[in-house]
Write a protein that holds these residues in place. Sequence first.
Motif, PDB file in Angstrom:
ATOM      1  N   LEU A   1       0.831  -1.209   0.000  1.00 23.86           N
ATOM      2  CA  LEU A   1       0.000   0.000   0.000  1.00 23.86           C
ATOM      3  C   LEU A   1       0.867   1.262   0.000  1.00 23.86           C
ATOM      4  CD1 LEU A   1      -2.709  -1.212   2.562  1.00 23.86           C
ATOM      5  CD2 LEU A   1      -2.637  -1.525   0.066  1.00 23.86           C
ATOM      6  N   ALA A   2       0.231   2.371  -0.344  1.00 20.14           N
ATOM      7  CA  ALA A   2       0.962   3.635  -0.483  1.00 20.14           C
ATOM      8  C   ALA A   2       1.789   3.950   0.768  1.00 20.14           C
ATOM      9  CB  ALA A   2      -0.010   4.769  -0.777  1.00 20.14           C
ATOM     10  N   GLY A   3       1.237   3.597   1.936  1.00 21.96           N
ATOM     11  CA  GLY A   3       1.926   3.887   3.192  1.00 21.96           C
ATOM     12  C   GLY A   3       3.160   3.030   3.427  1.00 21.96           C
ATOM     13  N   ASN A   4       3.372   2.009   2.596  1.00 24.74           N
ATOM     14  CA  ASN A   4       4.556   1.155   2.740  1.00 24.74           C
ATOM     15  C   ASN A   4       5.740   1.643   1.899  1.00 24.74           C
ATOM     16  OD1 ASN A   4       2.110  -1.267   2.818  1.00 24.74           O
ATOM     17  ND2 ASN A   4       3.571  -1.058   4.505  1.00 24.74           N
ATOM     18  N   ALA A   5       5.441   2.584   0.991  1.00 23.90           N
ATOM     19  CA  ALA A   5       6.480   2.996   0.033  1.00 23.90           C
ATOM     20  C   ALA A   5       7.658   3.711   0.706  1.00 23.90           C
ATOM     21  CB  ALA A   5       5.873   3.874  -1.057  1.00 23.90           C
ATOM     22  N   ALA A   6       7.345   4.577   1.670  1.00 24.71           N
ATOM     23  CA  ALA A   6       8.424   5.354   2.301  1.00 24.71           C
ATOM     24  C   ALA A   6       9.424   4.427   2.991  1.00 24.71           C
ATOM     25  CB  ALA A   6       7.845   6.356   3.290  1.00 24.71           C
ATOM     26  N   GLY A   7       8.921   3.436   3.705  1.00 21.04           N
ATOM     27  CA  GLY A   7       9.799   2.494   4.404  1.00 21.04           C
ATOM     28  C   GLY A   7      10.671   1.720   3.433  1.00 21.04           C
ATOM     29  N   ALA A   8      10.081   1.294   2.325  1.00 25.17           N
ATOM     30  CA  ALA A   8      10.831   0.543   1.315  1.00 25.17           C
ATOM     31  C   ALA A   8      11.908   1.424   0.694  1.00 25.17           C
ATOM     32  CB  ALA A   8       9.871   0.025   0.240  1.00 25.17           C
ATOM     33  N   ARG A   9      11.541   2.677   0.415  1.00 26.76           N
ATOM     34  CA  ARG A   9      12.533   3.609  -0.164  1.00 26.76           C
ATOM     35  C   ARG A   9      13.688   3.842   0.804  1.00 26.76           C
ATOM     36  NH1 ARG A   9       8.190   6.590  -2.523  1.00 26.76           N
ATOM     37  NH2 ARG A   9       8.165   7.974  -0.720  1.00 26.76           N
ATOM     38  N   GLU A  10      13.346   3.949   2.078  1.00 26.69           N
ATOM     39  CA  GLU A  10      14.365   4.179   3.103  1.00 26.69           C
ATOM     40  C   GLU A  10      15.339   2.993   3.180  1.00 26.69           C
ATOM     41  OE1 GLU A  10      13.406   5.053   7.472  1.00 26.69           O
ATOM     42  OE2 GLU A  10      12.267   6.538   6.296  1.00 26.69           O
ATOM     43  N   PHE A  11      14.765   1.794   3.135  1.00 25.03           N
ATOM     44  CA  PHE A  11      15.613   0.595   3.190  1.00 25.03           C
ATOM     45  C   PHE A  11      16.546   0.535   1.973  1.00 25.03           C
ATOM     46  CE2 PHE A  11      15.960  -4.126   2.288  1.00 25.03           C
ATOM     47  CZ  PHE A  11      17.011  -4.319   3.186  1.00 25.03           C
ATOM     48  N   LEU A  12      15.991   0.850   0.815  1.00 32.94           N
ATOM     49  CA  LEU A  12      16.789   0.834  -0.414  1.00 32.94           C
ATOM     50  C   LEU A  12      17.905   1.892  -0.339  1.00 32.94           C
ATOM     51  CD1 LEU A  12      16.457  -0.983  -2.875  1.00 32.94           C
ATOM     52  CD2 LEU A  12      15.292   0.906  -4.037  1.00 32.94           C
ATOM     53  N   ALA A  13      17.579   3.032   0.249  1.00 26.88           N
ATOM     54  CA  ALA A  13      18.582   4.096   0.382  1.00 26.88           C
ATOM     55  C   ALA A  13      19.684   3.673   1.358  1.00 26.88           C
ATOM     56  CB  ALA A  13      17.917   5.390   0.864  1.00 26.88           C
ATOM     57  N   ARG A  14      19.284   2.942   2.409  1.00 26.03           N
ATOM     58  CA  ARG A  14      20.281   2.456   3.367  1.00 26.03           C
ATOM     59  C   ARG A  14      21.236   1.485   2.658  1.00 26.03           C
ATOM     60  NH1 ARG A  14      21.122   2.888   8.531  1.00 26.03           N
ATOM     61  NH2 ARG A  14      22.070   1.286   9.814  1.00 26.03           N
ATOM     62  N   PHE A  15      20.657   0.578   1.883  1.00 25.99           N
ATOM     63  CA  PHE A  15      21.472  -0.349   1.086  1.00 25.99           C
ATOM     64  C   PHE A  15      22.434   0.428   0.189  1.00 25.99           C
ATOM     65  CE2 PHE A  15      21.487  -1.494  -3.431  1.00 25.99           C
ATOM     66  CZ  PHE A  15      22.409  -2.538  -3.412  1.00 25.99           C
ATOM     67  N   ASP A  16      21.914   1.436  -0.503  1.00 29.76           N
ATOM     68  CA  ASP A  16      22.739   2.116  -1.502  1.00 29.76           C
ATOM     69  C   ASP A  16      23.776   3.053  -0.883  1.00 29.76           C
ATOM     70  OD1 ASP A  16      23.145   2.068  -4.299  1.00 29.76           O
ATOM     71  OD2 ASP A  16      22.534   4.166  -4.396  1.00 29.76           O
ATOM     72  N   SER A  17      23.562   3.447   0.384  1.00 29.33           N
ATOM     73  CA  SER A  17      24.569   4.290   1.035  1.00 29.33           C
ATOM     74  C   SER A  17      25.845   3.482   1.286  1.00 29.33           C
ATOM     75  CB  SER A  17      24.027   4.851   2.352  1.00 29.33           C
ATOM     76  OG  SER A  17      23.883   3.811   3.309  1.00 29.33           O
ATOM     77  N   ILE A  18      25.743   2.164   1.246  1.00 32.33           N
ATOM     78  CA  ILE A  18      26.910   1.301   1.423  1.00 32.33           C
ATOM     79  C   ILE A  18      27.359   0.731   0.069  1.00 32.33           C
ATOM     80  CG2 ILE A  18      27.857  -0.717   2.630  1.00 32.33           C
ATOM     81  CD1 ILE A  18      26.839   1.575   4.494  1.00 32.33           C
ATOM     82  N   PHE A  19      26.437   0.133  -0.658  1.00 31.78           N
ATOM     83  CA  PHE A  19      26.802  -0.575  -1.895  1.00 31.78           C
ATOM     84  C   PHE A  19      26.941   0.364  -3.095  1.00 31.78           C
ATOM     85  CE2 PHE A  19      25.623  -3.965   0.885  1.00 31.78           C
ATOM     86  CZ  PHE A  19      26.390  -5.042   0.482  1.00 31.78           C
ATOM     87  N   ASP A  20      26.192   1.439  -3.111  1.00 34.03           N
ATOM     88  CA  ASP A  20      26.330   2.517  -4.104  1.00 34.03           C
ATOM     89  C   ASP A  20      26.355   2.048  -5.552  1.00 34.03           C
ATOM     90  OD1 ASP A  20      26.531   5.032  -5.132  1.00 34.03           O
ATOM     91  OD2 ASP A  20      28.417   5.562  -4.158  1.00 34.03           O
ATOM     92  N   VAL A  21      25.270   1.440  -5.995  1.00 33.16           N
ATOM     93  CA  VAL A  21      25.184   0.989  -7.391  1.00 33.16           C
ATOM     94  C   VAL A  21      23.882   1.423  -8.070  1.00 33.16           C
ATOM     95  CG1 VAL A  21      26.686  -1.020  -7.095  1.00 33.16           C
ATOM     96  CG2 VAL A  21      24.234  -1.248  -6.656  1.00 33.16           C
ATOM     97  N   LEU A  22      22.991   2.074  -7.328  1.00 29.63           N
ATOM     98  CA  LEU A  22      21.673   2.357  -7.911  1.00 29.63           C
ATOM     99  C   LEU A  22      21.719   3.430  -8.995  1.00 29.63           C
ATOM    100  CD1 LEU A  22      19.166   2.126  -4.924  1.00 29.63           C
ATOM    101  CD2 LEU A  22      19.411   0.577  -6.869  1.00 29.63           C
ATOM    102  N   ASN A  23      22.525   4.445  -8.811  1.00 24.20           N
ATOM    103  CA  ASN A  23      22.566   5.511  -9.817  1.00 24.20           C
ATOM    104  C   ASN A  23      23.500   5.139 -10.949  1.00 24.20           C
ATOM    105  OD1 ASN A  23      20.785   7.238  -8.474  1.00 24.20           O
ATOM    106  ND2 ASN A  23      22.440   7.865  -7.094  1.00 24.20           N
ATOM    107  N   PRO A  24      22.997   5.149 -12.185  1.00 25.72           N
ATOM    108  CA  PRO A  24      23.874   4.842 -13.322  1.00 25.72           C
ATOM    109  C   PRO A  24      24.979   5.896 -13.420  1.00 25.72           C
ATOM    110  CG  PRO A  24      21.565   4.831 -13.974  1.00 25.72           C
ATOM    111  CD  PRO A  24      21.616   5.411 -12.596  1.00 25.72           C
TER     112      PRO A  24
END
Length: 466
Positions: free
Chosen positions: A386-409
Amino acid sequence: MALRFYNTLTQQVELFTPLSGNLVRMYTCGPTVYNYVHIGNLRTFTFQDVLRRWLRARGYTLDHVMNITDVEDKIIRNAAAEHKTLAEYTEVYTQGFFEDAAALRLERPERVVKATEHIDDMAAAIQKLTEHGCTYVSEGSVYYRISSFPSYGKLSHNDFSGIRAGARVDVDEYDKADARDFVLWKAHKEGEPAWNTALGPGRPGWHIECSAMAMKYLGETLDIHTGGVDLTFPHHENEIAQAEPITGKPFVRYWLHAEHLSVDGQKMSKSLGNFYTLRDLTAMGYQPEAVRYLLESVPYRKKLNFTMDGLKAAATSIDRLRNYKLRLETGKFPPGANETLAERTARATAAFDEALDDDLNTAEALAAVFEYLRDTNTAMDAGEFLAGNAAGAREFLARFDSIFDVLNPSAKSGGLSDAEVDALIAERNAAKKARNFERADQVRAELGARGIILEDTKEGSRWKRQ
Ligand SMILES: [Zn+2]
């Protein structure tokens, strides 16, 4: 559980706490700039980057020093062969290293220091070692007397009690079996660069470089020292032997070593034709972020077998992650918030954190991410996300990318991921089918502007990057 690392010195996994407050004083053996660094070196530097990022994520502040070895046997030989000065020769590869590091998104340590700018510090350290009875002179060169330091061997866990006193070695790199008194200061030889110091004209050995610069910037006791596992002996063993007699204190509290990288199961070597730099791989069309992903996906204390299939799989994993991010950003989700999914997000975050706390277990951390992607994609398909779950998912993905750093081409790929290129090509094909040739031409032009070359064949459209 809190953050813990395997310490080569104690051969145990230990809880990590810095010596003073939240500040982590860390030293990394940097590149020897006689050539472009290969992917084995880059594996070690990528591990250090993950370490930096995770320490910061855990609330620590960093004072991280990395040296550039810009005077050494190979450099002197190569510079002479090319009729260049030391500075001219090393500048090319120093810049090359910074370019490669930037392409791999490796953060620049707080201080990057050149050996040739610290010759006096090294001479001063050698003089102090002499005051402590650790050195002797032979034919104008100064040597370290291993028998003066009884705990020599404590890092590499070798027993050197049987070594022949007075046997010595002039070269900087030597075998395990070859533990001998090593050179601190090399007397001037015809045709070699030399510095005039209190020790007379000459140049430093490689090992003293790191001890002198580490102590100059980080003090007598460092929290963390990192490097490739091949540096454990003799280089790091020698660093300890050069530091501890002067200070009377432990030189380093946590020694972290990255394991070897092999290619197709074999030791990487130019003669086997399996020797790669980052430049080689990008020239073959691979994205730097795929190289980064592959290097960081294997926990640093495990041997890493580098293969082209592995590199392709890394690119596919990145595409999956980017597609998921796109879906999160553009998807239309029903209103409300799903409690079960909110818990799922919290569980994924905890698993990710726990994996990295566990001596940087990047494989487990990635597993936590991909399990979460699978579960939430399924929930999206079923309309349960649901719409209310999106922010949490985005936050988790951002946490992942702050370490692995591959999301931005990367800019080199025109800002488009493989999946985005494929989507545009599909759009162009649909436009052509609908006889909307104006739109089809627009898409072709857009792809061209972003460095994608399109080729229409009987089997359909093929593309490659410029
Ligand atoms: Zn070093």
